[in-house]
Each structure stands twice: as C-alpha cells, then as structure tokens.
Design a protein around this motif. Structure first.
Motif, mmCIF file in Angstrom:
data_model
loop_
_atom_site.group_PDB
_atom_site.id
_atom_site.type_symbol
_atom_site.label_atom_id
_atom_site.label_comp_id
_atom_site.label_asym_id
_atom_site.label_seq_id
_atom_site.Cartn_x
_atom_site.Cartn_y
_atom_site.Cartn_z
ATOM 1 N N THR A 75 0.808 -1.225 0.000
ATOM 2 C CA THR A 75 0.000 0.000 0.000
ATOM 3 C C THR A 75 0.839 1.272 0.000
ATOM 4 O O THR A 75 0.300 2.361 -0.193
ATOM 5 C CB THR A 75 -0.915 0.037 1.246
ATOM 6 N N TRP A 96 1.482 8.072 6.737
ATOM 7 C CA TRP A 96 1.928 8.802 5.558
ATOM 8 C C TRP A 96 1.649 7.911 4.363
ATOM 9 O O TRP A 96 2.166 6.798 4.267
ATOM 10 C CB TRP A 96 3.413 9.117 5.663
ATOM 11 N N ASP A 97 0.788 8.368 3.466
ATOM 12 C CA ASP A 97 0.513 7.657 2.222
ATOM 13 C C ASP A 97 1.494 8.195 1.191
ATOM 14 O O ASP A 97 1.308 9.292 0.652
ATOM 15 C CB ASP A 97 -0.936 7.896 1.798
ATOM 16 N N SER A 142 2.206 7.239 -1.850
ATOM 17 C CA SER A 142 1.704 7.347 -3.224
ATOM 18 C C SER A 142 0.901 8.625 -3.430
ATOM 19 O O SER A 142 1.071 9.329 -4.417
ATOM 20 C CB SER A 142 0.830 6.140 -3.580
ATOM 21 N N ALA A 143 0.016 8.926 -2.495
ATOM 22 C CA ALA A 143 -0.838 10.114 -2.612
ATOM 23 C C ALA A 143 -0.216 11.343 -1.957
ATOM 24 O O ALA A 143 -0.777 12.429 -2.051
ATOM 25 C CB ALA A 143 -2.198 9.833 -1.976
ATOM 26 N N GLU A 144 0.930 11.168 -1.292
ATOM 27 C CA GLU A 144 1.580 12.243 -0.543
ATOM 28 C C GLU A 144 0.591 12.906 0.415
ATOM 29 O O GLU A 144 0.373 14.107 0.402
ATOM 30 C CB GLU A 144 2.229 13.258 -1.487
ATOM 31 N N TRP A 145 -0.025 12.062 1.243
ATOM 32 C CA TRP A 145 -1.093 12.488 2.140
ATOM 33 C C TRP A 145 -0.777 12.020 3.554
ATOM 34 O O TRP A 145 -0.277 10.927 3.760
ATOM 35 C CB TRP A 145 -2.411 11.864 1.677
ATOM 36 N N ASP A 195 -6.210 15.247 8.502
ATOM 37 C CA ASP A 195 -6.260 14.669 7.170
ATOM 38 C C ASP A 195 -5.776 15.773 6.227
ATOM 39 O O ASP A 195 -6.486 16.769 6.036
ATOM 40 C CB ASP A 195 -7.705 14.259 6.861
ATOM 41 N N ASN A 245 -2.826 17.212 2.871
ATOM 42 C CA ASN A 245 -1.786 16.997 1.878
ATOM 43 C C ASN A 245 -0.448 17.404 2.489
ATOM 44 O O ASN A 245 -0.401 17.987 3.571
ATOM 45 C CB ASN A 245 -2.081 17.777 0.589
ATOM 46 N N LYS A 246 0.637 17.123 1.794
ATOM 47 C CA LYS A 246 1.960 17.373 2.374
ATOM 48 C C LYS A 246 2.269 18.849 2.569
ATOM 49 O O LYS A 246 3.099 19.212 3.383
ATOM 50 C CB LYS A 246 3.054 16.701 1.551
#
Length: 189
Positions: free
Chosen positions: A107, A133-134, A136-139, A161, A163-164
């Motif tokens: 994931t 920290w996701d 892939s989505a930079e989230w 929640d 974004n970076k």
C-alpha cells in the motif's frame, strides 16, 4: 477361545507398534513456522535514497531495518526509529522523525509511532504520537491528538487529514490561536 485371544493380542500389538512408529511432527512444523515468521533480513545503520527522474526526493535513515517481505502482507519495520528528509520542488528540506515505523510494501503506507515530528523548511512543526503517511498520494492522516505550530498557527486538535503542503486539511475539534489579518470593508480613497 485360545485362537481369539491370540488374534486379539496380535491386533493389540499391531496397534501399539503403529502408535510408537508414528513421529510427533508438531516440533518439526513449529520449527518450519518459526523460520516462516522470521524476517528475511536485518540491516543496521541504513540509508535509502529515493529518486524521481534522477532527482533526489527523499532520504531515509534508520539505525535498524527489519525486512518481512516474506509475509503474505509484506512490510518493513524500523524498531529503533527513522528519519526521512523530503526535498520539495525548490530543494527545501522537510524532516520527518519517529521512534518507530512500519512501511507496508503493498500500500506504500508508513505507520509512524511515538514522538512523531514533521518539521518543514519554513519552520512549521507538527507533532503527534502516531501518523500515517501515504507515500503514493503524498497524504498525511492521524486520529490521534496533534499539535501544529508555525508563524500563523498554534493549534492542538484531534484528527488530521492533509496533503503534504498543509494547504488542504481537515481536523476534528481544535483549540489554539490563529493569526488573522483584518481588511478594511470600505475602500480607501
């Protein structure tokens, strides 16, 4: 009657010999499973450099890296903490540290725990006890208490929640102070 007793004794002797000839495979199976649960590898003092189109985008360092890519849901563990330095498009450094981390390979989600701190190049600091920290989505997201401090904000809240860049974020209930500037409602002449 004697023949029946002899047949019966023969049957009992055969059953007893079968019982003693069967091995207990539990120990063997436990030994096999012990190796299946063991990590594929352990590395000390690691440094991983992540690039995109020949440009360095992040550098991860950790005292210990434990690789469990042999599991049905593969992951890597950082039991003694980790530090990730992210570089933005202007080559500014943003640093993320945690006392413990797990990277789930499938994931690309990193579970950061204990003394998690994200420090931006502009001086903003976000601290919490756990953050995901996701990659892939930079989230970034957490359900835990967090604190965010920069030149305009000093807030404590539960749930984040974002974004970076922190330009699009949602929180739960929050407390703290936010700097706002007042605009004149009547244009000056």
């Amino acid at each position: 009657m004697k023949l029946k007793i002899v047949k019966y004794l023969g049957l009992v002797a055969a059953a007893i010999s079968l019982l003693f000839s069967c091995e207990d495979t539990t120990a063997t199976l436990n030994e096999i499973n012990r190796f299946r649960d063991a990590p594929v590898g352990v590395a000390d003092s690691i440094r991983m450099v992540y690039t995109d189109s020949l440009k360095v985008v992040a550098i991860l360092t950790a005292p210990k890296h434990v690789d469990y890519s042999n599991r049905s849901f593969p992951f890597a563990e950082f039991p003694e903490g980790l530090q990730v330095v992210f570089f933005d498009e202007n080559n500014n450094e943003n640093t993320l540290t945690a006392d413990y981390g797990i990277l789930y390979n499938a994931t690309k989600i990193i579970d950061l725990q204990k003394n998690v701190a994200l420090k931006s190049a502009s001086g903003a600091i976000l601290t919490t006890s756990q953050m995901y920290w996701d990659a892939s989505a930079e989230w970034l997201f957490t359900e835990k208490q967090f604190r965010f401090v920069d030149q305009d904000f000093n807030i404590n809240a539960t749930r984040l929640d974002t974004n970076k860049e922190f330009s699009n974020f949602q929180t739960g209930s929050l407390t703290g102070s936010i700097a706002v500037s007042e605009k004149d409602s009547i244009p000056k002449q």
